[in-house]
Write an enzyme that holds these catalytic residues in place. Structure first.
Site, PDB file in Angstrom:
ATOM      1  N   SER A  54       7.202   7.298   7.095  1.00 22.19           N
ATOM      2  CA  SER A  54       6.908   5.933   6.637  1.00 22.19           C
ATOM      3  C   SER A  54       6.501   5.952   5.176  1.00 22.19           C
ATOM      4  O   SER A  54       6.228   7.009   4.597  1.00 22.19           O
ATOM      5  CB  SER A  54       5.779   5.308   7.474  1.00 22.19           C
ATOM      6  OG  SER A  54       4.531   5.892   7.133  1.00 22.19           O
ATOM      7  N   SER A  56       3.765   4.655   3.689  1.00 27.65           N
ATOM      8  CA  SER A  56       2.375   4.253   3.450  1.00 27.65           C
ATOM      9  C   SER A  56       1.709   5.007   2.307  1.00 27.65           C
ATOM     10  O   SER A  56       0.698   4.557   1.769  1.00 27.65           O
ATOM     11  CB  SER A  56       1.547   4.426   4.730  1.00 27.65           C
ATOM     12  OG  SER A  56       1.388   5.788   5.050  1.00 27.65           O
ATOM     13  N   LYS A 120      -2.992  10.114   5.647  1.00 27.36           N
ATOM     14  CA  LYS A 120      -3.543   9.167   4.682  1.00 27.36           C
ATOM     15  C   LYS A 120      -4.412   9.925   3.691  1.00 27.36           C
ATOM     16  O   LYS A 120      -4.663  11.118   3.822  1.00 27.36           O
ATOM     17  CB  LYS A 120      -4.394   8.099   5.382  1.00 27.36           C
ATOM     18  CG  LYS A 120      -3.699   7.337   6.508  1.00 27.36           C
ATOM     19  CD  LYS A 120      -2.620   6.393   6.029  1.00 27.36           C
ATOM     20  CE  LYS A 120      -1.948   5.682   7.202  1.00 27.36           C
ATOM     21  NZ  LYS A 120      -0.835   4.816   6.762  1.00 27.36           N
ATOM     22  N   SER A 212       0.329  -0.217   4.416  1.00 35.19           N
ATOM     23  CA  SER A 212      -0.324   0.915   5.048  1.00 35.19           C
ATOM     24  C   SER A 212      -1.270   0.432   6.134  1.00 35.19           C
ATOM     25  O   SER A 212      -2.184  -0.355   5.875  1.00 35.19           O
ATOM     26  CB  SER A 212      -1.111   1.732   4.010  1.00 35.19           C
ATOM     27  OG  SER A 212      -1.853   2.767   4.630  1.00 35.19           O
TER      28      SER A 212
END
Length: 266
Positions: A54, A56, A120, A212
């Protein structure tokens, strides 16, 4: 009628066993098992490969990046083990624990199910107060420095090429990294409540601030327990354009992002 052949002392002759073939098979199995055990040890204790599915963490990490995560950086917990979601034990501690630093990019198990891998950036440490105010990150009552730089070229939700605001953000401990604001400073998560990070937990955010799902969303991610951390992202070892499968070797010359190979992650 054919008579059986006998050797000089009268005993029947028998066909010798094909010991060479069986020895070769046994040796192959032995080498294979040893290789699997070594790979398991490396994956569990040292490095584990992950790929980015993804956007993010754009612009730091791109869809199609493949990276190594160091398992030893934060010590080991239940979630350091392969298939940890199937291990029927409750264990919240860590062995040889070392807390992450603000600004680290870390892989963790989603607290909601303790099974899904998320990646993250560590923004908030235990006890920190975190808030987004008009797109600006605030930590413990102070606005984090950000400097506008050249717009970032990306795609909008409809797949069309576009440019979005990009900033250099400097965290309180001096870590500098890029962030983008796809929806400017008026995105859904650009104005938030004040979060207080509980003891033993961390506040995680993506660098693509308007795209995100992270700790700002308490219902789906929220605060991440220390035990859920899997490891720290260290290096991109392979990268290929979004939508191009890595196994299509014939597409590598045109679609591999050669400049990203073996680059460290900050």
């Amino acid at each position: 009628m054919e008579r059986a052949r006998v050797d000089h002392d009268g005993k029947p002759l028998t066909k010798p066993a094909d010991t060479g073939t069986w020895a070769s098979i046994r040796e192959t199995l032995k080498v294979g098992i040893q290789a699997l055990l070594i790979a398991l040890v490396v994956r569990t204790l040292l490095f584990q490969p992950f790929n980015i599915p993804s956007g993010s963490l754009v612009p730091t990490l791109l869809i199609g990046d493949y990276l190594f995560v160091s398992k030893y950086s934060y010590g080991y917990s239940k979630y350091s083990l392969p298939l940890s979601e199937y291990i029927p034990i409750q264990a919240d501690g860590r062995v040889w624990a070392a807390e992450p630093k603000r600004g680290d990019i870390a892989v963790f198990k989603l607290p909601k199910d303790n099974a899904t891998d998320y990646i993250k950036r560590v923004i908030g440490l235990p006890g920190d107060k975190i808030q987004m105010i008009d797109g600006v990150l605030n930590i413990n009552g102070k606005a984090v420095k950000r400097e506008r730089i050249a717009d970032y070229e990306t795609t909008d939700p409809y797949g069309q090429a576009t440019k979005v605001p990009q900033y250099m953000e400097t965290l309180p401990n001096g870590v500098v990294h890029r962030v983008i604001e796809r929806d400017g400073d008026n995105g859904f998560w650009d104005k938030t409540e004040l979060y207080t990070v509980p003891a033993g937990h961390f506040f995680m955010m993506g660098d693509n601030r308007d795209n995100s799902t992270d700790s700002r969303d308490l219902a789906n991610v929220g605060y991440v327990p220390f035990a859920n951390l899997v490891g720290r992202a260290e290096m991109i070892f392979f990268s290929i354009d979004e939508g191009t499968p890595a196994w299509q070797v014939w597409n590598w010359p045109a679609h591999v992002r050669w400049t990203r190979l073996f680059s460290t992650i900050h």
